[in-house]
Design an enzyme around this catalytic site. Structure first.
Site, short mmCIF file in Angstrom:
data_model
loop_
_atom_site.label_atom_id
_atom_site.label_comp_id
_atom_site.label_asym_id
_atom_site.label_seq_id
_atom_site.Cartn_x
_atom_site.Cartn_y
_atom_site.Cartn_z
N SER A 1 6.59 6.20 6.08
CA SER A 1 6.39 6.25 4.64
C SER A 1 5.91 7.60 4.15
CB SER A 1 5.40 5.16 4.20
OG SER A 1 6.01 3.91 4.29
N HIS B 1 0.75 8.71 2.71
CA HIS B 1 1.59 8.68 1.51
C HIS B 1 1.33 9.92 0.65
CE1 HIS B 1 1.83 3.98 1.63
NE2 HIS B 1 2.34 4.56 2.70
#
Length: 374
Positions: free
Chosen positions: A183, A235
């Site tokens: 991610s 992230h």
């Protein structure tokens, strides 16, 4: 963890780079948008998806749950590919120990044992079926669009460097958990989409609507990162890496320069000496400096074992905000003297005393804590 003094220490758990939902809206450029790579074969995204799925199967094969546990999920059907119990891994996947063995991101391994390569390898591993499916779905929707527009080389660079940037930031703040997932790289693609919209805004028919939609998608995905067991540092690090890198490698030439290179016979095209506009050059230079400074400082701090939490008392809220529905605290309280560990489960208040072969074996501490709390 000090040998001579007792202190509270959280248990080791799997920290996933949480899923990135695909955009609901596709920013539509005007009809005269320049697409220099539209005819290139799009093979990068399918290749990345295949590698991630293959490595997940390898991790399950190596894990071989039935060989060390009688609480596996579907052992008769899946054999050695059986999942760990829900208490061990709620995402239907291998144990944290297996992920560490294959290259997961763990502070002790990276800093104390000088295994810096984990910064790269962790982005190719996933904690479970739900984790890998969610991330690969996001990659297909986001990465395919970018690869079609800019080609596999640029998007490959954007993907890899964003994943590394996310891992570096995660290593500076996450000290007691195992972190895996793609991610950070996928958030880098979102960051690259945003910077591409900003630097090439003149070719879009509704640039403000496209930017607003993309920012909303990014904020929603970052908000998901405040849930427990999701590594929001990866992230955020991946997003900003991709955002700055997008100004460097996703820049498009101005139309005057394109037209004068491809003007048909008998036509006179507006002329220009520069391939890019002035503001594009400015953004490119600023972004290059930001990337260079960020990576150099991050790697230096990481090599020195600097704990980012000591300099940012509120940063832990970026990755988990406690609510009545969940708790961000550790599952077990540890009191350690040498190789002896006195452990108390914070949920059921059960206590136990254990002797460890390695006083810093966080994987074994996790197993003991899970058994104590079960």
């Amino acid at each position: 963890m000090a040998r001579s003094s007792a202190r509270e220490s959280p248990m080791l758990e799997i920290k996933v780079h949480g899923n990135s939902s695909p955009p609901d809206a596709n920013p539509s450029p005007s009809s005269h948008e320049f697409k220099p790579f539209k005819d290139w074969a799009s093979w990068l995204v399918p290749a990345i998806v295949s590698i991630n799925v293959l490595l997940f199967l390898v991790s399950m094969f190596v894990n071989n749950c039935p060989a060390h546990s009688n609480k596996c999920i579907a052992p008769r059907i899946l054999k050695r590919f059986a999942f760990e119990s829900i208490k061990i891994n709620p995402l239907l996947g291998p144990s944290a120990a297996t992920l560490v063995k294959l290259g997961a991101l763990e502070y002790k391994k990276v800093v104390k044992e000088r295994q810096e390569w984990r910064i790269f390898t962790c982005m190719w591993l996933h904690a479970g079926v739900f984790h890998v499916l969610a991330n690969m779905l996001g990659l297909v929707f986001i990465g395919s669009r970018l690869e079609h527009e800019f080609g596999f080389l640029r998007i490959g660079v954007l993907y890899v460097f964003s994943g590394i940037g996310g891992s570096i930031l995660s290593s500076l703040f996450v000290r007691t958990t195992v972190s895996v997932g793609a991610s950070g790289a996928i958030f880098g693609l979102l960051g690259g989409m945003l910077s591409e919209l900003l630097t090439n805004w003149t070719i879009y028919s509704n640039v403000y609507g496209a930017i607003s939609t993309l920012i909303l998608i990014i904020l929603i995905n970052i908000a998901v990162g405040i849930l427990p067991h999701v590594d929001n540092y990866a992230h955020i690090g991946g997003f900003f890496t991709g955002f700055f890198l997008g100004f460097v490698i996703l820049i498009r030439p101005q139309f005057k320069w394109i037209n004068q290179k491809h003007v048909p016979p008998g036509y006179i095209a507006p002329t220009t000496r520069t391939k890019y506009k002035s503001y594009q050059y400015i953004l490119l230079i600023i972004s290059l400096i930001a990337l260079l400074v960020g990576f150099v400082i991050g790697l230096i701090l990481l090599s020195r074992g600097v704990d980012g939490n000591e300099y940012c008392s509120w940063c832990h809220y970026l990755t988990c905000i406690p609510t009545p529905l969940w708790n961000c605290d550790s599952h077990c309280r540890l009191e350690q003297l040498g190789k002896q560990v006195n452990m108390t489960c914070l949920h059921n208040r059960r206590t136990g005393s254990f002797m460890l072969e390695d006083a810093h074996d966080t994987i074994e501490m996790q197993k003991l804590c899970l058994e104590l709390c079960s």
